[in-house]
Design an enzyme around this catalytic site. Structure first.
Site, PDB file in Angstrom:
ATOM      1  CG  HIS A   1      -8.981 -22.361  11.960  1.00 57.87           C
ATOM      2  ND1 HIS A   1      -7.831 -22.046  12.375  1.00 57.87           N
ATOM      3  CD2 HIS A   1      -9.769 -21.385  12.943  1.00 57.87           C
ATOM      4  CE1 HIS A   1      -7.583 -21.515  13.220  1.00 57.87           C
ATOM      5  NE2 HIS A   1      -8.619 -20.978  13.837  1.00 57.87           N
TER       6      HIS A   1
ATOM      7  CD  GLU B   1      -7.636 -24.327   6.970  1.00 55.38           C
ATOM      8  OE1 GLU B   1      -8.099 -23.608   7.503  1.00 55.38           O
ATOM      9  OE2 GLU B   1      -7.092 -23.659   6.946  1.00 55.38           O
TER      10      GLU B   1
ATOM     11  CB  CYS C   1      -5.254 -25.522   9.812  1.00 57.38           C
ATOM     12  SG  CYS C   1      -7.063 -25.421  10.078  1.00 57.38           S
TER      13      CYS C   1
ATOM     14  CB  SER D   1     -27.595  14.665   4.508  1.00 55.40           C
ATOM     15  OG  SER D   1     -28.610  13.857   5.672  1.00 55.40           O
TER      16      SER D   1
ATOM     17  NE  ARG E   1     -25.819   1.190   8.609  1.00 57.08           N
ATOM     18  CZ  ARG E   1     -26.656   1.867   8.428  1.00 57.08           C
ATOM     19  NH1 ARG E   1     -27.838   1.454   8.914  1.00 57.08           N
ATOM     20  NH2 ARG E   1     -26.888   3.408   8.799  1.00 57.08           N
TER      21      ARG E   1
ATOM     22  CG  ASP F   1     -28.091  12.765  10.301  1.00 55.58           C
ATOM     23  OD1 ASP F   1     -28.750  13.960  10.172  1.00 55.58           O
ATOM     24  OD2 ASP F   1     -27.182  11.799   9.522  1.00 55.58           O
TER      25      ASP F   1
ATOM     26  CG  LEU G   1     -25.848   4.119  13.938  1.00 54.76           C
ATOM     27  CD1 LEU G   1     -25.413   4.278  15.091  1.00 54.76           C
ATOM     28  CD2 LEU G   1     -25.667   4.769  12.039  1.00 54.76           C
TER      29      LEU G   1
ATOM     30  CB  SER H   1     -11.399  13.506  15.082  1.00 58.07           C
ATOM     31  OG  SER H   1     -12.651  12.905  15.053  1.00 58.07           O
TER      32      SER H   1
HETATM   33  C1  AOF Z   1      -6.886 -21.070   9.547  1.00 56.43           C
HETATM   34  N1  AOF Z   1      -8.346 -21.174   8.772  1.00 56.43           N
HETATM   35  O1  AOF Z   1     -10.437 -20.412   9.066  1.00 56.43           O
HETATM   36  C2  AOF Z   1      -8.621 -19.143  10.162  1.00 56.43           C
HETATM   37  C3  AOF Z   1      -7.655 -19.114  10.616  1.00 56.43           C
HETATM   38  O2  AOF Z   1      -7.396 -19.220  17.517  1.00 56.43           O
HETATM   39  P1  AOF Z   1      -7.738 -20.033  16.154  1.00 56.43           P
HETATM   40  O3  AOF Z   1      -7.471 -21.647  16.930  1.00 56.43           O
HETATM   41  O4  AOF Z   1      -8.844 -19.711  15.977  1.00 56.43           O
HETATM   42  O5  AOF Z   1      -6.601 -19.721  15.709  1.00 56.43           O
HETATM   43  C4  AOF Z   1      -6.792 -17.878  15.282  1.00 56.43           C
HETATM   44  C5  AOF Z   1      -5.717 -17.631  14.178  1.00 56.43           C
HETATM   45  O6  AOF Z   1      -5.795 -18.404  12.757  1.00 56.43           O
HETATM   46  C6  AOF Z   1      -5.746 -16.516  13.324  1.00 56.43           C
HETATM   47  O7  AOF Z   1      -5.222 -15.148  14.429  1.00 56.43           O
HETATM   48  C7  AOF Z   1      -5.242 -16.654  12.029  1.00 56.43           C
HETATM   49  O8  AOF Z   1      -3.728 -16.073  11.844  1.00 56.43           O
HETATM   50  C8  AOF Z   1      -5.589 -17.823  11.559  1.00 56.43           C
HETATM   51  N2  AOF Z   1      -7.156 -17.531  10.878  1.00 56.43           N
HETATM   52  N3  AOF Z   1      -6.508 -19.740   9.676  1.00 56.43           N
HETATM   53  O9  AOF Z   1      -6.474 -22.231   9.183  1.00 56.43           O
HETATM   54  C9  AOF Z   1      -9.289 -20.245   8.706  1.00 56.43           C
HETATM   55  N4  AOF Z   1      -9.535 -18.444  10.646  1.00 56.43           N
HETATM   56 ZN    ZN Z   2      -6.642 -23.472  11.227  1.00 55.18          ZN
END
Ligand code: AOF
Ligand code: ZN
Length: 402
Positions: free
Chosen positions: A49, A51, A82, A167, A183, A199, A203, A336
C-alpha cells in the site's frame, strides 16, 4: 495542515489509477518540518500500500507527518494493516483525505491510530477531491460490480454520427487525445457488436500518436476546470502519465459471424459476453459459428431481462478484478446500460457543430416525462480544443454513508 502536500498525495493517487485494481489507488507523502521526506503510491493489487511504500522510502520518519489520500487500512487483507506500520514508524500525525468506504476499515483505521496516540485530521475541504478518485472502488467494494463510465463525443444537436452513420470525426484531436489518456486509467473498455463491425476499433491507449501541439495545449495553462473541482479531471488534463496500461476489451453481444481479422481479436486481451439463450440459438443455426466460438474468450450470461444481463456482466467483470469500464459505443450499448440503471459517470465531448440529424448517444427505452430523466450530478466542465468536456456522475458522493 499544508494543502500542497495533500495535492501531491492526490497526484500520486491519480498516477497509480488503473494500475492497482481492484484495490484503490492511493498516494502518501511523509513530511518533516515543511519538507517532503518521502512519497509512495499503491502497488499492483496484492502488493504494498501507499503508506508502506512511503515509510519504506523514508528512512527514520520518527516525529514526521503523513498526508494520505485515503484512510489507512487496519485489517489483514492481502497485506498487513498500514495502521500498524504507521504506529511502528513513529509518525506523529496523519492527515487523511477521506475515510475508506470498505466496511472492514470505514473509520476503524482512524480509530486505531488515535487509540495509539497518533493525531489524525480529516481536512474536509480535500475530501471531495479524494472522493472522485475512489468512486469506482466504492461501488466495487459495496456492490461487487464494475463502475461504468459512459463516454461520448456529440454534436451540439446531440448526435454521435450523421444519419448515414459517419462519425469521423465528431470531436477535436484534443478530445481524442484525452480519450486515450482516459483509457490508460480504465481497467476495461466496452463496445457493442455494431461498433465492432462498423468501426473495427483498436481500443488501446496511444496518446503518443498525437501531435506535440495537442500535448502542449494541456500543459500550457489551459487546464482550467469549472464547476466541481474534480481531481480526476484536473489530473487528466495536465499530469504526466508515465505508465500506459492497456484496458481489457469487452464486447457485449456476438455478431452473427465472427471475423477474427477484426482488431478487437488481435490478442488475448478481450472477452465477449452473450446471453445464453441467444448463444444456444446461434449455435444451433450455424456450424461455422460453433467452431469460431470454440476459439473465443466467451462468457455466456444466464439472464432473462436486459437489467439482469447487464448486472451479471458487471458482476462477472468485478470478479475478474475489473473496477472501472468505459462504454465506447454505440448508442444501443449505452442504452442498455442506461435502461439497467448502470451508468455511473458520463464524460461527453461536445463539439461545436450541428449535424441536423443522426444517431443518438443513448438509444434506450426512454422516459415519458422530462422529470424522470437521469439527473447528472457533481458536474465539472473543461475545454478540449474547440470542444467542451462535460463530466458528471449518477450519484452525489455521499460521505455520510461511510
Ligand atoms: C491503504 N493504502 O494504498 C490502499 C488501501 O488486500 P489488501 O491488504 O491489499 O487490502 C485492500 C484494501 O485496503 C482495499 O479494499 C481498501 O480498503 C484498502 N486499500 N489502503 O491503507 C492503500 N490501496
Ligand atoms: Zn493499507
Amino acid at each position: 495542515m499544508e494543502s500542497r502536500f495533500m495535492d501531491t498525495a492526490l497526484e500520486i493517487a491519480f498516477g497509480r489509477m488503473g494500475l492497482t485494481s481492484p484495490n484503490p489507488a492511493v498516494g502518501a507523502v511523509i513530511v518533516r518540518d515543511g519538507t517532503v521526506v518521502s512519497i509512495g503510491g499503491t502497488g499492483p493489487c496484492g502488493s504494498r500500500h501507499a503508506e508502506i511504500a512511503a515509510i519504506g522510502a523514508g528512512g527514520d520518519v520518527t516525529g514526521c507527518d503523513m498526508y494520505v489520500s485515503l484512510e489507512p487500512c487496519c485489517h489483514y487483507g492481502k497485506t498487513p494493516p498500514c495502521t500498524d506500520a504507521i504506529i511502528a514508524s513513529g509518525i506523529k500525525k496523519v492527515y487523511a483525505a477521506i475515510l475508506d468506504p470498505n466496511p472492514a476499515v470505514a473509520g476503524k483505521g482512524v480509530a486505531r491510530l488515535r487509540d495509539s496516540g497518533i493525531e489524525v485530521e480529516i481536512p474536509g475541504m480535500l475530501s471531495q477531491r479524494a472522493a472522485d478518485l475512489i468512486r469506482a472502488f466504492k461501488k466495487y467494494i459495496l456492490r461487487k460490480r464494475t463502475f461504468v463510465l459512459a463516454k461520448s463525443a456529440v454534436t451540439l444537436d446531440g448526435r454521435i454520427a450523421t444519419r448515414t452513420g459517419d462519425s469521423k470525426w465528431v470531436s477535436s484531436e484534443h478530445s481524442r487525445y484525452l480519450v486515450h489518456r482516459i483509457r490508460a486509467k480504465m481497467d476495461a473498455v466496452i463496445i457493442g457488436k455494431n461498433t465492432l463491425l462498423r468501426d473495427d476499433p483498436m481500443l488501446d491507449s496511444r496518446p503518443d500518436s498525437f501531435s506535440d501541439g495537442v500535448k502542449r495545449y494541456f500543459l500550457e495553462n489551459r487546464a482550467d476546470v469549472f464547476g466541481r473541482d474534480n481531481q480526476f479531471l484536473r489530473s487528466l488534463l495536465s499530469s504526466e502519465i508515465s505508465e500506459y496500461r492497456q484496458p481489457l476489451r469487452v464486447l457485449v453481444g456476438l455478431p452473427g459471424e465472427v471475423d477474427f481479422s477484426r482488431k478487437f481479436f488481435r490478442d488475448d486481451g478481450y472477452i465477449v459476453f452473450e446471453r445464453k439463450d441467444r448463444l444456444d440459438h446461434f449455435l444451433r443455426n450455424s456450424t461455422g459459428l460453433k467452431s469460431a466460438v470454440m476459439r473465443l474468450n466467451i462468457v455466456d450470461i444466464d439472464a432473462r431481462t436486459n437489467a439482469e444481463e447487464i448486472g451479471l456482466i458487471l458482476e462477472e467483470l468485478a470478479d475478474r478484478g475489473i473496477m472501472t469500464a468505459m462504454l465506447e459505443g454505440g448508442g444501443l450499448l449505452a442504452g442498455s446500460f442506461f435502461d439497467a440503471g448502470e451508468i455511473d459517470q458520463v464524460i461527453y465531448f461536445i463539439a461545436p457543430k450541428i449535424s441536423g440529424n443522426g444517431i443518438s448517444p443513448v438509444i434506450a427505452a426512454g422516459k415519458d416525462e422530462m422529470g424522470l430523466s437521469l439527473p447528472v450530478r457533481d458536474v465539472s466542465v473543461a475545454f478540449a480544443g474547440g470542444d467542451v468536456l462535460y463530466l458528471g456522475y449518477k450519484d452525489v458522493y455521499n460521505f455520510e454513508m461511510m
